[in-house]
Design a protein around this motif. Structure first.
Motif, short mmCIF file in Angstrom:
data_model
loop_
_atom_site.label_atom_id
_atom_site.label_comp_id
_atom_site.label_asym_id
_atom_site.label_seq_id
_atom_site.Cartn_x
_atom_site.Cartn_y
_atom_site.Cartn_z
N UNK A 247 3.07 12.00 -5.50
CA UNK A 247 1.54 12.26 -4.98
C UNK A 247 0.02 12.17 -5.80
N UNK A 248 0.35 12.33 -7.54
CA UNK A 248 -0.65 12.23 -8.37
C UNK A 248 -0.10 10.80 -9.72
N UNK A 249 0.17 9.81 -8.71
CA UNK A 249 -0.06 8.89 -9.74
C UNK A 249 -1.23 8.39 -10.30
N UNK B 16 1.01 -0.82 0.10
CA UNK B 16 0.10 0.07 -0.26
C UNK B 16 0.66 1.15 -0.34
N UNK B 17 0.60 2.14 -0.85
CA UNK B 17 1.12 4.01 -0.77
C UNK B 17 0.81 4.31 -0.52
N UNK B 18 0.63 4.89 0.78
CA UNK B 18 -0.79 6.11 2.18
C UNK B 18 -1.46 7.27 0.79
N UNK B 19 -2.36 7.73 1.03
CA UNK B 19 -2.87 8.70 -0.50
C UNK B 19 -1.97 10.11 0.53
N UNK C 152 5.79 16.75 1.07
CA UNK C 152 4.64 15.83 0.25
C UNK C 152 4.68 14.66 1.28
N UNK C 153 3.97 14.17 1.47
CA UNK C 153 3.87 13.48 2.17
C UNK C 153 3.39 12.11 1.29
N UNK C 154 4.87 11.49 1.30
CA UNK C 154 5.06 10.10 0.77
C UNK C 154 5.74 10.14 -0.61
#
Length: 656
Positions: free
Chosen positions: A551-553, A310-313, A352-354
């Motif tokens: 952040x916008x994959x 999982x990749x966090x939002x 930016x987170x993640x």
């Protein structure tokens, strides 16, 4: 139970994590990132301490206890956990990789079977069951298909911002199941009356308002569910591979190819078997099979839940982009600082987170003002609407840079959407008999699918190695090159369709709707569209996913589907414009209700001309484009450390 430590290896992402080799009653196993579940108790060296847990430890059930591994002091403790089986052996928990990516590929195939089971014959359902004329039915299908892919932007936004990929996929698949269930109900109880109608011979009774309302609600729920699910699933599948690992990075590139392959495998059944039953009036049966496929897809997706990566939002990207433009506008009169002096947070992670950091690029330099520090910024607390990091600015630049490329793909999608509308209408008026069997016009799209499957194999096994040796690029052709080739092949497909229509009109049987021209004249146009998809859509998936910031994959993956969406709307607009111009006085127009009186061939040639012009514009945009530059230094160091750990593990294991 007593476990003895045979050896330990330092390394991994932080120095305090180790790999232990444990021994129990003569057997050995590997304990990675100290985590084990035991039924009774464990004896370790003074570096490891058992942390109690109250998990279920009955025979045959899974549980987990946690082991804390210390690197000298309490503050550096690392706590992890793993499953066990009956307390007799240690099991290292594995997530991601091809095992779970293959499960997602199967999910894509099943969901696509469901979607195309609804959409592949929709234009004939509208004309035969709901009694719409040809132009209206083609427009309705174009708008519906456009809505499907437009919903991908909604799914991508929720996935990247709030829900994450897993939850987004699960919820939208639930909506897909609901839509298929309502469609089956509306068809069974309201629309197919008498039974077997809509086969091209037996006419259906006028539909009730309630039945039509349920029908349109159901197909747009299908559009919403499938549209929100597909691009998120593509990104979720790519998340199962770690880019910092060279082997998994290659697998991630291959995944998008297999993803489109799975999509076409799923649609193959719909375009051959289901389309036959629907074409003979058994519409409800076809919709029920689509419902069953959607249910199996959802269950199989949930089955793999424990093993997905999982990749966090990363939060809502809209305010981040808005902050960049706002900050740049507030500092419009100042001169942007040198790239080395622009504001960026310290450390390997971005603000930016993640998301990884993005290195500065020279394009759209006016936005660099948003990352230029002023005395006002230094004097008070950092205001995100006045000062942004370089990564945040580059995220906005990436969206702007991808936009022209994306616009150039819309005309190609106009080519692609003809398969679901005018190709079917054209084939329905041709000689489709093979002996005593009448081939459904919509089943000709099977040639498109076979073309995709064959061309995918040829590309992966033959073209990539050859192009790689010639160009020095391990991928063979770049994504931009492939998309350009896709445009050219798409243009050829429209020329082939136009020539077929010219020949069909020459052989129209007087006083009959059909032509004596064999339906197999359509094979070249379907095969060419399939070949163009391999270059265009797989190239798009790789390009937009690879060029989109972390952040916008999902947004990047959704751009491919959004292109198809706008292509459908543009196709509908073109049909209306052409009919408005050509249908004057007694002239029936190019795409009249009676295609034998029209000139659909000219419409195909018009699309070919537009595609040629679009290709010229695309070449300029592709030459102008500069790729994203990710700061991967931290990842590379981490990858080297992990490779070293694996080598040490193999060495100790060989000694054991």
């Amino acid at each position: 139970m007593i476990y003895d430590i045979l050896g330990e290896i330092e390394g991994g992402r932080s120095g305090n994590q180790r790999i232990f080799l444990l021994h129990e009653n003569g057997s050995f196993c590997i304990w990675k990132k100290p985590s084990v579940a035991v039924m009774d108790s464990c004896n370790f060296t003074d570096k490891a301490q058992l942390k109690s847990g109250e998990e279920n430890t009955s025979s045959g059930e899974l549980g987990a206890l946690r082991i804390r591994n210390y690197s000298g002091n309490e503050q550096n403790a690392v706590t992890t956990s793993v499953n066990y089986d009956n307390g007799s052996s240690l099991i290292r928990k594995r997530t991601g990789g091809w095992r779970y990516a293959n499960l997602l590929l199967a999910n894509q195939a099943l969901a696509t079977l469901c979607f195309f089971g609804v959409g592949v014959n929709l234009v004939l359902f509208l004309t035969r069951v709901l009694d719409q004329d040809t132009a209206d039915a083609a427009n309705s299908v174009s708008k519906w298909t456009g809505t499907v892919y437009l919903c991908s932007l909604i799914g991508a936004f929720l996935s990247d911002s709030y829900w994450g990929r897993y939850l987004t996929c699960a919820l939208f698949q639930g909506i897909l199941v609901l839509g298929c269930a309502l469609l089956s109900i509306s068809s069974w109880f309201f629309l197919i009356k008498p039974e077997g109608c809509g086969d091209g011979e037996l006419e259906c009774m006028p539909s009730s308002t309630l039945g039509v309302a349920i029908f349109y609600t159901s197909i747009y729920l299908v559009a919403f569910g499938y549209g929100g699910h597909q691009p998120t699933l593509a990104t979720f599948g790519s998340d199962q591979f770690d880019e910092s690992n060279p082997k998994e990075k290659d697998s991630k590139t291959a995944f998008f190819c297999f993803f489109y392959f799975a999509l076409n495998v799923g649609s193959l059944f719909s375009n051959t078997v289901l389309v036959y039953y629907e074409n003979t009036g058994r519409w409800t049966l076809g919709f029920l099979v689509s419902l069953g496929s959607a249910v199996v897809a959802l269950v199989s997706f949930l089955f793999g839940s424990p093993g997905y990566r999982h990749v966090e939002p990363s939060g809502n990207p809209i305010p981040r982009v808005a902050q960049v433009f706002t900050a740049a506008s507030k500092k419009w009169k100042i001169v942007a600082a040198n790239p080395e002096e622009l504001y960026e947070v310290e450390g390997s992670e971005s603000a930016i987170k993640g998301s990884r950091k993005i290195l500065h690029s020279n394009g759209f330099s006016f936005l660099d003002k948003a990352a230029t520090l002023t005395e006002k910024d230094l004097a008070g607390p950092m205001n995100p609407w006045r000062i942004c990091t370089v990564t945040q600015v580059e995220e906005a630049k990436c969206v702007l840079k991808m936009f022209p490329i994306w616009l150039c793909t819309i005309i190609y999608s106009v080519v692609f959407t003809q398969m679901a509308s005018l190709f079917v209408e054209q084939g329905d008026l041709m000689d489709s008999h093979v002996g005593n069997f009448r081939l459904p016009a919509a089943s000709m799209s099977a040639f498109d699918i076979f073309s995709v499957l064959i061309c995918t194999g040829i590309y992966r096994q033959i073209l990539v190695p050859i192009a790689g040796r010639l160009s020095g690029n391990p991928k063979g052709l770049t994504e931009l090159h492939r998309m350009g080739i896709g445009l050219i092949i798409g243009m050829l497909a429209m020329l082939a369709a136009g020539i077929t229509e010219v020949e069909r009109l020459k052989r129209v049987i007087p006083e009959e709707k059909t032509s004596s021209l064999s339906i197999f004249w359509q094979v070249p146009q379907y095969v060419l569209v399939g070949a163009s998809e391999v270059f265009m859509y797989i190239g798009q998936l790789e390009f937009f996913n690879g060029q989109a910031p972390d952040g916008i994959k999902s947004f990047g993956s959704s751009l491919c589907m959004a292109s198809i969406s706008l292509g459908n709307y543009v196709s509908s607009l073109l049909v209306n414009m052409v009919m408005g111009i050509t249908a004057k006085g007694e002239q029936p127009g190019w795409i009249s209700d009676d295609l034998n009186a029209g000139h659909m061939d000219r419409f195909y040639f018009l699309i070919a001309a537009l595609t040629a012009f679009d290709f010229v514009v695309y070449v300029f945009c592709a030459k102008w484009y500069k790729c994203i530059n990710i700061d991967d230094n931290g990842k590379e160091i981490q990858s080297v450390e992990e490779e070293s750990v694996i080598e040490q593990e193999d060495e100790v294991l060989s000694k054991v």
